[in-house]
Write a protein that holds these residues in place. Structure first.
Motif, PDB file in Angstrom:
ATOM      1  N   UNK A 771       0.866  -1.174   0.000  1.00  0.00           N
ATOM      2  CA  UNK A 771       0.000   0.000   0.000  1.00  0.00           C
ATOM      3  C   UNK A 771       0.907   1.230   0.000  1.00  0.00           C
ATOM      4  N   UNK A 772       0.316   2.398  -0.106  1.00  0.00           N
ATOM      5  CA  UNK A 772       1.094   3.631  -0.028  1.00  0.00           C
ATOM      6  C   UNK A 772       0.174   4.741   0.452  1.00  0.00           C
ATOM      7  N   UNK A 773       0.756   5.909   0.682  1.00  0.00           N
ATOM      8  CA  UNK A 773      -0.056   7.037   1.134  1.00  0.00           C
ATOM      9  C   UNK A 773      -1.104   7.407   0.087  1.00  0.00           C
ATOM     10  N   UNK A 774      -0.720   7.341  -1.202  1.00  0.00           N
ATOM     11  CA  UNK A 774      -1.668   7.650  -2.269  1.00  0.00           C
ATOM     12  C   UNK A 774      -2.669   6.525  -2.488  1.00  0.00           C
ATOM     13  N   UNK A 775      -2.249   5.295  -2.192  1.00  0.00           N
ATOM     14  CA  UNK A 775      -3.114   4.143  -2.431  1.00  0.00           C
ATOM     15  C   UNK A 775      -3.208   3.297  -1.154  1.00  0.00           C
ATOM     16  N   UNK A 776      -3.836   3.821  -0.116  1.00  0.00           N
ATOM     17  CA  UNK A 776      -3.908   3.072   1.151  1.00  0.00           C
ATOM     18  C   UNK A 776      -4.694   1.784   1.029  1.00  0.00           C
ATOM     19  N   UNK A 777      -5.574   1.715   0.031  1.00  0.00           N
ATOM     20  CA  UNK A 777      -6.372   0.496  -0.125  1.00  0.00           C
ATOM     21  C   UNK A 777      -5.656  -0.556  -0.962  1.00  0.00           C
ATOM     22  N   UNK A 778      -4.410  -0.266  -1.379  1.00  0.00           N
ATOM     23  CA  UNK A 778      -3.637  -1.209  -2.194  1.00  0.00           C
ATOM     24  C   UNK A 778      -3.142  -0.532  -3.452  1.00  0.00           C
ATOM     25  N   UNK A 779      -1.961  -0.956  -3.917  1.00  0.00           N
ATOM     26  CA  UNK A 779      -1.351  -0.300  -5.072  1.00  0.00           C
ATOM     27  C   UNK A 779      -2.156  -0.515  -6.348  1.00  0.00           C
ATOM     28  N   UNK A 780      -2.261   0.550  -7.138  1.00  0.00           N
ATOM     29  CA  UNK A 780      -2.754   0.470  -8.505  1.00  0.00           C
ATOM     30  C   UNK A 780      -1.535   0.514  -9.413  1.00  0.00           C
TER      31      UNK A 780
END
Length: 914
Positions: A771-780
């Protein structure tokens, strides 16, 4: 005696060097080197080998003159020996050969400059990578190595080789180079890279020390010697000569070298003392090059191998094929960074000294070189590190590119005469570029790092509806504004698309102006497949893309790809494409408790789950490009795209965030099913260079017992893979390293994204759940596949240039209003007098020192691969560059650490008939 020091894995490079975060893993490389040097001085018989130049370089910089003199003496006397010598021990599955050559060159140059010939490694040492690529062996041979040792190979292969005493062999690593140019003696170490069981004397080990005082109750010399002799004799039975190698060390060992050496001194003394009683075992401190020299003196013949060592399995259900795709975003960023580094290197040469210190400040290429070199490590681009370490690798690459941007700006200013500030739109993958989104007039500079002209689709996020684009000579260029397919990260609603044509090793400039009264963005047609809603079938034009070279058809009932035609060669195949996922094993299985993880791919079924049997579609059809935009689910979409003069079909996929509600995790693939008759054969590249033939459920050197019908057939795809029959060849070019296979006849599947909820128990101790700060629900993750359809005899002529262009994409820079136009001094430039022939690739152009440049020219076609382009080619260096005067040239080996005519290697004899 050795240590294996990962250049990042559970801790970052810095944390490993300093010994920080010992709560994660106790390891401090600086202390290892301190301690080893001190202990080597206490006994002249002692030896040690060191591998990772990235760490040694940092340590060396901080040593006093006295310590440096001492270390030079140890190296000159052969007591401290460098093996491998690259900046890191690179991964072999997910690395591109150009980046591997760069990192090896960096490490070996430092050793050469610091220690001279005595510091030059003679042995390649890859004890930890998870499978071994043929191209790596070929590169090592061309770098002058006498031999290659590694620790990991398939458990079935090892078992057979032990019985046949073929754990040492001759690897013929190229179909194209005349033997023995790419022949490399290869040895498989007996214990991976660990000590024999019961003989580990590091502070991290639990084995008892040698207690040699006979007055004490726990005297154990007799027991230790007996066990050692038994191990030595057992090992001797599975190797061919009367010399055997024992690795005494492991991960980050010798931090307290006294523990190891004190016990090894005793072991050697007491083992050799048994010779008075008839023992035939003699133990001594040694190094891999000394061992290799004795094998060479034996003058034996060796089994020959011509394939590679993929895939690697350490048990029946434990296939290390997941890491071929793990962390796909990092893999893509590493590939982009490789292209950025080559651009940086080239422009440093073409722009001259001003590129390093010019109107935009001080720039450098070294920071990027070091970041890229570290990224080749077998726990870096492989995706097998902890998350905070992956973040650190990406941070290093970003920092290196920032330093390179200053250099590139200075160089382009010198070459073009324009000193306007250049903008680097590094987030075009998510349709973000503040300048193009807000400006009514700007220019686009397109730098091409290839030595041949390229045509490249430029896609820029904009908010206008109509633009005028002019080339460097003021001619109008066809362009189109389309509705943006975004990831909801930027503010642009549209994309401006035009085809840029850039000269070889040079740049061209396009000016862009907003037309306020222009037509609206290209109209789109949306439809839901009749399989979903029972509507009247739409007109056929909605289901066909046709431009100059290709025709693509779609099934109007499902919205899926259904056929591909090459209009030049008059070929047509049936071709369907869809997205699927494999459910990841959680380890709760009757056959094995092995789960999928960062390293291991283990689906819980051989049949993947289809994400959707239909796709909602939207079409864009203009003279510049044609697109079918497909939506399969909230987390899978794709744009199927044809550009005006392209001979390849582009599939731009977007996958994520992967849902994990099932508590298992998903491993997402795209699969191409065609009418091509493959007979279970398919083909993959080796590190982006030569091609290897694969066959389902088959290994060329042993009879395979297949226990994982999907994972056991997966191979690394670094730049391209293809299937073919006598009439048609379908090639897929990837934009990063990925895993793939042909599980069914006529099909080719590529794994795109992985998200897992269990650790696979191989040391990383963390599930691959990004995950990341921009994609907390999982990486795109977004990526591109390029498909080409050609006749098999000439297919390489098309797919090799495509693959090179995917690796070395043009670099785009933008300037604001008024910065560039026809009044600018130079809007177009080429560093070459003429494009290189199609068979020749400019692999390296980089500043070596103030007065010299390192140039690598590569024949990029395999032997017999192309009727025209596999032939020898002559290049006139005096007529190569447009702005550089060649005063002289001297040829070096591949790693540039030895003059070619002085490179002498051991000659090895293959067994009769091979």
């Amino acid at each position: 005696p050795h240590t294996h020091d990962d250049v990042g894995w559970l801790k970052t490079v810095d944390q490993y060097y300093y010994g920080d975060r010992n709560d994660i893993q106790h390891a401090g490389v600086q202390y290892i080197l301190d301690s080893v040097v001190d202990q080597l001085l206490k006994n002249p018989d002692r030896r040690f080998i060191y591998v990772e130049t990235a760490f040694f370089y940092r340590w060396w910089k901080r040593q006093s003159a006295d310590v440096r003199r001492t270390v030079r003496r140890l190296v000159d006397e052969g007591r401290l020996e460098f093996v491998n010598g690259g900046w890191c021990m690179s991964d072999e599955a997910t690395t591109h050969y150009s980046a591997v050559i760069d990192q090896m060159t960096m490490g070996l140059r430092f050793l050469n400059d610091t220690f001279g010939p005595c510091g030059r490694p003679r042995v390649a040492w890859h004890i930890d990578p998870f499978g071994h690529a043929r191209e790596h062996a070929s590169m090592f041979a061309q770098m002058g190595y006498d031999g290659f040792f590694f620790g990991r190979l398939d458990y079935q292969d090892r078992s057979r080789r032990r019985i046949a005493r073929e754990q040492e062999l001759l690897w013929r690593a190229s179909d194209s180079l005349t033997p023995p140019m790419a022949d490399l003696f290869t040895g498989i170490l007996p214990n991976g890279y660990n000590p024999p069981e019961g003989f580990c004397w590091d502070q991290s080990c639990d084995d008892p020390p040698i207690r040699d005082d006979p007055d004490l109750e726990d005297y154990n010399v007799d027991d230790v010697v007996k066990r050692f002799l038994a191990i030595a004799n057992t090992q001797a039975k599975v190797y061919k000569t009367n010399h055997i190698i024992m690795t005494m060390g492991s991960d980050f060992q010798y931090e307290n070298a006294n523990l190891w050496y004190k016990n090894l001194d005793k072991l050697i003394r007491y083992v050799n003392g048994r010779q008075a009683n008839g023992s035939r075992v003699h133990a001594l401190y040694s190094t891999p090059s000394c061992y290799l020299q004795e094998l060479h003196r034996a003058n034996l013949t060796w089994a020959l191998k011509t394939d590679d060592f993929f895939p690697y399995a350490d048990d029946a259900h434990d296939l290390w094929t997941g890491y071929f795709t793990s962390r796909p975003a990092l893999k893509r960023y590493e590939r982009i960074s490789n292209g950025n580094l080559q651009t940086c290197n080239q422009l440093e040469v073409l722009g001259g000294p001003i590129s390093r210190n010019g109107p935009f400040g001080k720039g450098d290429s070294q920071t990027m070189k070091k970041a890229m070199a570290v990224a080749q490590h077998h726990d870096a681009v492989s995706g097998t590190e902890k998350q905070h370490v992956a973040d650190d690798y990406a941070r290093r690459l970003a920092g290196g590119w920032l330093r390179c941007q200053v250099l590139v700006s200075n160089s382009l200013a010198a070459l073009s005469g324009s000193t306007a500030e250049r903008i680097y739109c590094d987030k075009l993958n998510v349709s973000v570029c503040p300048l193009t989104e807000s400006s009514s007039k700007f220019s686009v500079n397109v730098y091409n790092p290839l030595a041949r002209p390229v045509s490249w689709p430029v896609r820029l996020p904009v908010n206008g509806t109509s633009y005028k684009v002019s080339d460097a000579e003021g001619r109008s260029v066809d362009c189109q504004v389309c509705v943006c397919v975004c990831v909801n990260r930027g503010f642009a609603v549209n994309e401006l698309v035009f085809q840029a044509r850039a000269p070889p090793l040079g740049f061209t400039t396009y000016s862009v102006s907003l037309l306020r009264d222009g037509p609206p963005a290209a109209s789109t047609r949306r439809r839901t497949p009749t399989a979903i809603q029972n509507k009247v079938r739409p007109p056929l034009c909605l289901c066909v893309l046709v431009l100059q070279f290709l025709r693509v058809t779609f099934d109007p009932d499902t919205g899926l790809l259904s056929g591909l035609s090459n209009l030049e060669t008059k070929q047509t195949i049936k071709l369907t494409q869809n997205f699927y996922w494999y459910n990841a094993s959680d380890g709760n299985n009757s056959k094995s408790d092995q789960p999928s993880g960062a390293y291991i791919f283990r689906p819980n079924s051989s049949t993947p789950f289809v994400i959707s049997r239909t796709a909602k579609t939207e079409t864009v059809q203009t003279s510049v490009l044609q697109e079918v935009r497909q939506w399969f689910s909230p987390w899978v979409s794709q744009v199927v795209r044809l550009h005006g003069d392209s001979r390849a079909l582009e599939l731009e996929w977007t996958v994520g965030p992967l849902p994990i509600d099932d508590d298992l995790g998903k491993e997402v693939i795209t699969r191409l099913d065609s009418s091509i008759q493959t007979a279970e054969y398919f083909y993959t590249d080796s590190n982006g260079r030569e091609i290897l033939q694969r066959k389902k459920d088959f290994r060329p050197t042993w009879i395979l017992r297949q226990s994982e019908p999907v994972a056991g057939n997966y191979y690394p795809i670094n730049s391209r893979a293809f299937i073919k029959d006598e009439v048609d060849q379908l090639t897929v070019v990837t934009d990063r390293s990925q895993g793939g296979s042909s599980i069914q006849n006529g099909s080719l599947e590529i794994m795109l994204h992985r998200r897992l909820l269990y650790d696979d128990v191989r040391g990383v101790a963390e599930p691959l759940n990004e995950t990341s700060a921009l994609f907390p629900e999982g990486l795109v993750v977004r990526g591109r596949l390029l498909l080409s359809l050609d006749r098999p005899p000439t297919a390489a002529d098309a797919h090799r240039p495509l693959a090179q262009q995917a690796v070395l994409q043009p670099t785009l820079t933008e300037e604001g209003e008024g910065a560039c136009g026809r009044w600018s001094p130079c809007l177009q430039f080429s560093g070459l007098q003429a494009a290189l022939p199609p068979a020749v690739h400019l692999l390296t152009l980089t500043q070596w020192d103030e007065d010299s440049v390192l140039l690598r020219l590569e024949h990029q076609f395999q032997s017999r691969e192309s009727k025209e382009n596999s032939r020898p080619v002559t290049v006139n260096l005096q007529k190569l560059f447009s702005t550089l005067e060649i005063l002289g040239a001297s040829e070096l080996n591949l790693s540039a650490n030895q003059w070619k005519d002085e490179m002498k290697r051991f000659h090895w004899t293959p067994q009769t008939g091979m």
